[in-house]
Design a protein around this motif. Structure first.
Motif, PDB file in Angstrom:
ATOM      1  N   VAL A 180     -29.063  -7.763  42.002  1.00  0.00           N
ATOM      2  CA  VAL A 180     -29.389  -6.345  42.207  1.00  0.00           C
ATOM      3  C   VAL A 180     -28.251  -5.578  42.918  1.00  0.00           C
ATOM      4  O   VAL A 180     -28.455  -4.469  43.405  1.00  0.00           O
ATOM      5  CB  VAL A 180     -30.734  -6.166  42.955  1.00  0.00           C
ATOM      6  N   GLN A 193     -29.746  -5.239  54.935  1.00  0.00           N
ATOM      7  CA  GLN A 193     -29.903  -6.688  54.744  1.00  0.00           C
ATOM      8  C   GLN A 193     -28.618  -7.326  55.233  1.00  0.00           C
ATOM      9  O   GLN A 193     -27.553  -6.709  55.111  1.00  0.00           O
ATOM     10  CB  GLN A 193     -30.041  -7.040  53.255  1.00  0.00           C
ATOM     11  N   HIS A 197     -30.502 -13.793  52.133  1.00  0.00           N
ATOM     12  CA  HIS A 197     -30.383 -12.585  52.965  1.00  0.00           C
ATOM     13  C   HIS A 197     -31.607 -12.421  53.840  1.00  0.00           C
ATOM     14  O   HIS A 197     -32.671 -12.987  53.568  1.00  0.00           O
ATOM     15  CB  HIS A 197     -30.215 -11.342  52.082  1.00  0.00           C
ATOM     16  N   ILE A 256     -30.327  -1.908  50.099  1.00  0.00           N
ATOM     17  CA  ILE A 256     -31.607  -1.512  49.484  1.00  0.00           C
ATOM     18  C   ILE A 256     -32.811  -2.102  50.220  1.00  0.00           C
ATOM     19  O   ILE A 256     -32.724  -3.163  50.820  1.00  0.00           O
ATOM     20  CB  ILE A 256     -31.663  -1.912  47.995  1.00  0.00           C
ATOM     21  N   HIS A 268     -33.822  -9.170  55.601  1.00  0.00           N
ATOM     22  CA  HIS A 268     -33.991  -7.704  55.573  1.00  0.00           C
ATOM     23  C   HIS A 268     -34.306  -7.165  56.969  1.00  0.00           C
ATOM     24  O   HIS A 268     -35.033  -7.817  57.745  1.00  0.00           O
ATOM     25  CB  HIS A 268     -35.199  -7.321  54.708  1.00  0.00           C
ATOM     26  N   TYR A 326     -41.676 -14.515  49.131  1.00  0.00           N
ATOM     27  CA  TYR A 326     -42.195 -13.739  50.261  1.00  0.00           C
ATOM     28  C   TYR A 326     -43.671 -14.075  50.409  1.00  0.00           C
ATOM     29  O   TYR A 326     -44.340 -14.459  49.428  1.00  0.00           O
ATOM     30  CB  TYR A 326     -42.002 -12.237  50.021  1.00  0.00           C
ATOM     31  N   ILE A 369     -35.308 -13.041  41.776  1.00  0.00           N
ATOM     32  CA  ILE A 369     -36.275 -11.945  41.767  1.00  0.00           C
ATOM     33  C   ILE A 369     -37.306 -12.293  40.689  1.00  0.00           C
ATOM     34  O   ILE A 369     -37.022 -13.100  39.796  1.00  0.00           O
ATOM     35  CB  ILE A 369     -35.598 -10.586  41.491  1.00  0.00           C
ATOM     36  N   LEU A 371     -38.041  -3.102  40.265  1.00  0.00           N
ATOM     37  CA  LEU A 371     -37.202  -4.229  39.829  1.00  0.00           C
ATOM     38  C   LEU A 371     -36.277  -3.810  38.685  1.00  0.00           C
ATOM     39  O   LEU A 371     -35.092  -4.146  38.677  1.00  0.00           O
ATOM     40  CB  LEU A 371     -38.073  -5.376  39.328  1.00  0.00           C
ATOM     41  N   TYR A 380     -32.729 -16.832  46.123  1.00  0.00           N
ATOM     42  CA  TYR A 380     -33.995 -16.917  45.369  1.00  0.00           C
ATOM     43  C   TYR A 380     -33.927 -15.986  44.168  1.00  0.00           C
ATOM     44  O   TYR A 380     -33.148 -15.028  44.151  1.00  0.00           O
ATOM     45  CB  TYR A 380     -35.190 -16.559  46.267  1.00  0.00           C
ATOM     46  N   ARG A 433     -30.710 -13.744  43.809  1.00  0.00           N
ATOM     47  CA  ARG A 433     -30.172 -12.950  44.923  1.00  0.00           C
ATOM     48  C   ARG A 433     -29.569 -13.917  45.929  1.00  0.00           C
ATOM     49  O   ARG A 433     -30.165 -14.974  46.215  1.00  0.00           O
ATOM     50  CB  ARG A 433     -31.306 -12.189  45.632  1.00  0.00           C
ATOM     51  N   ASP A 458     -33.581  -1.840  40.006  1.00  0.00           N
ATOM     52  CA  ASP A 458     -32.674  -2.664  40.815  1.00  0.00           C
ATOM     53  C   ASP A 458     -31.676  -3.440  39.963  1.00  0.00           C
ATOM     54  O   ASP A 458     -30.507  -3.567  40.331  1.00  0.00           O
ATOM     55  CB  ASP A 458     -33.472  -3.648  41.678  1.00  0.00           C
ATOM     56  N   GLY A 505     -35.689  -2.931  48.607  1.00  0.00           N
ATOM     57  CA  GLY A 505     -36.331  -3.943  47.777  1.00  0.00           C
ATOM     58  C   GLY A 505     -37.830  -3.739  47.787  1.00  0.00           C
ATOM     59  O   GLY A 505     -38.362  -2.948  48.572  1.00  0.00           O
ATOM     60  N   PRO A 506     -38.533  -4.464  46.928  1.00  0.00           N
ATOM     61  CA  PRO A 506     -39.972  -4.197  46.759  1.00  0.00           C
ATOM     62  C   PRO A 506     -40.889  -4.999  47.686  1.00  0.00           C
ATOM     63  O   PRO A 506     -42.101  -4.909  47.545  1.00  0.00           O
ATOM     64  CB  PRO A 506     -40.210  -4.588  45.297  1.00  0.00           C
ATOM     65  N   PHE A 507     -40.354  -5.765  48.635  1.00  0.00           N
ATOM     66  CA  PHE A 507     -41.230  -6.682  49.376  1.00  0.00           C
ATOM     67  C   PHE A 507     -41.463  -6.337  50.837  1.00  0.00           C
ATOM     68  O   PHE A 507     -42.052  -7.117  51.588  1.00  0.00           O
ATOM     69  CB  PHE A 507     -40.699  -8.123  49.244  1.00  0.00           C
TER      70      PHE A 507
HETATM   71  C1  BEZ Z   1     -35.466  -8.285  47.758  1.00  0.00           C
HETATM   72  O1  BEZ Z   1     -34.468  -8.518  48.337  1.00  0.00           O
HETATM   73  O2  BEZ Z   1     -36.493  -8.522  48.335  1.00  0.00           O
HETATM   74  C2  BEZ Z   1     -35.412  -7.733  46.380  1.00  0.00           C
HETATM   75  C3  BEZ Z   1     -34.590  -6.673  46.115  1.00  0.00           C
HETATM   76  C4  BEZ Z   1     -34.548  -6.156  44.829  1.00  0.00           C
HETATM   77  C5  BEZ Z   1     -35.333  -6.699  43.828  1.00  0.00           C
HETATM   78  C6  BEZ Z   1     -36.163  -7.764  44.121  1.00  0.00           C
HETATM   79  C7  BEZ Z   1     -36.195  -8.304  45.397  1.00  0.00           C
END
Ligand code: BEZ
Ligand code: FE
Length: 355
Positions: free
Chosen positions: A293, A279, A263, A146, A265, A205, A241, A115, A239, A260, A118, A148-150
């Motif tokens: 991000v 995304q 989107h 990217i 993914h 998520y 982060i 994060l 949403y 953000r 990002d 992302g962490p999820f």
């Molecule tokens: C996401 O899109 O899931 C995400 C990307 C970067 C940081 C946090 C969430």
């Protein structure tokens, strides 16, 4: 306890150093003490610039060439940063504590280090460096974005036409469909896998939300001969982060928001094709131009269309994915795209990463 820096013996280093480094052997190594110059040498800088080279020169002969190069560059930039800003011990300690706190907060469901990277745009920049093709052709492969962490490995394999939505009756249900095709020939790609994930309307998520079923709003779909895919999902919402940790604190200090734009993914992969992590973004989202991000690209913006006479969906989203074979990708890759980066991408796609 921090070990003092001990320089390797001169002789040993000159046997292994690169030609650049050999030149540097002629410089004095004062280890940060500005006493290495004669009293008559005019002072050109407040800080001893030789110190940085002496830290770089401490790298031993067994370091790989990539490690040697990347770390030398990192040390130079970080030292320059500290000198340029005259970073104080208190400020350095606050930075160290931020990294420590990010580590303490990180779990298999939360990646605070990612994060932090990002919100300063680093994952997006590295994504661009890794995947951008040298060509600016309009028929370029689908752009990447990217991870992302999820992302979670091993999302359930679902049948075409299935829904990834469970127990969310009041969302904006959407029928998404399209073709996975070769970006040069336009031929449909058989056995392409679409791994898809997005948040619930509450902005969470499923692994962040105990009220959602395991693997909600996730699924993997595999194309047949015609390369076509279709499934039901939601029109996503913007949403924040997670901002209750160091990344949130940094955003606050920078007077920035954590949002953000909406989107969805994807990881799209197929035999013989270079996988893409990407995304797609709802063009109408109010955060489309200020993603926290920095991941939005014009070519990844989409329009959700109203869907008539489908009791299961209010919206429709047509979208085709264009992949490049490994061979074509290699031909068009920017200089600097490395084999190592390609194989790391493959690890992610084949399930050794994620949570
Ligand atoms: C996401 O899109 O899931 C995400 C990307 C970067 C940081 C946090 C969430
Ligand atoms: Fe996301």
């Amino acid at each position: 306890m921090q070990q003092p820096l001990i320089l390797a013996p001169e002789k040993k280093r000159s046997q292994t150093n690169t030609s650049d480094e050999k030149t540097d052997q002629t410089q004095s190594h004062t280890n940060g003490i500005s006493g290495g110059k004669s009293a008559t040498t005019p002072q050109t800088h407040r800080f001893d610039l030789d110190f940085t080279q002496s830290v770089i020169n401490a790298t031993g002969p067994k370091a790989s060439s990539r490690m040697r190069k990347v770390m030398a560059s990192l040390i130079r930039h970080v030292h320059d940063f500290a000198r340029e800003n005259e970073v104080t011990v208190e400020e350095w300690m606050a930075g160290v504590e931020m990294i420590n706190e990010a580590g303490r907060m990180s779990t298999d469901k939360r990646n605070e280090g990612q994060l932090l990277s990002d919100i300063i745009g680093l994952e997006s920049l590295v994504d661009e460096i890794t995947y951008k093709l040298a060509t600016d052709a309009t028929d370029a492969p689908t752009s990447t974005a990217i991870l992302g962490p999820f992302w979670r490995a091993n999302a359930p394999a679902r049948k075409m036409g299935e829904s990834i939505v469970h127990n969310i009756p009041d969302g904006d249900h959407t029928f998404m469909h399209g073709t996975v095709m070769d970006y040069l020939t336009g031929e449909p790609i058989e056995a392409a896998e679409l791994d898809v994930w997005h948040t619930a309307p509450n902005g969470l998520y499923e692994q962040q939300d105990e009220n959602q079923v395991d693997f909600n709003l996730r699924g993997r779909f595999t194309t047949g001969k015609d390369g076509r895919y279709n499934f039901y999902c939601l029109r996503p919402t913007s949403y924040p982060i997670p901002y209750d940790g160091p990344a949130g604190k940094l955003l606050q200090l920078l007077d920035r928001h954590p949002m953000r734009p909406a989107h969805i993914h994807f990881i799209v992969s197929a035999p013989k094709y270079k996988p893409i992590i990407t995304q797609i973004f709802d063009r109408r989202d109010k955060h489309i131009t200020d993603d926290a991000v920095f991941a939005v690209k014009e070519s990844l913006m989409v329009d959700f269309l109203r869907r008539e006479s489908d009791p299961k969906a209010d919206f429709e989203l047509p979208y085709d994915f264009r992949l490049a074979t490994f061979e074509d990708a290699k031909k068009n890759s920017l200089a600097g795209t490395t084999e190592e980066s390609a194989s790391f991408g493959a690890d992610v796609v084949h399930g050794s990463g994620g949570h």
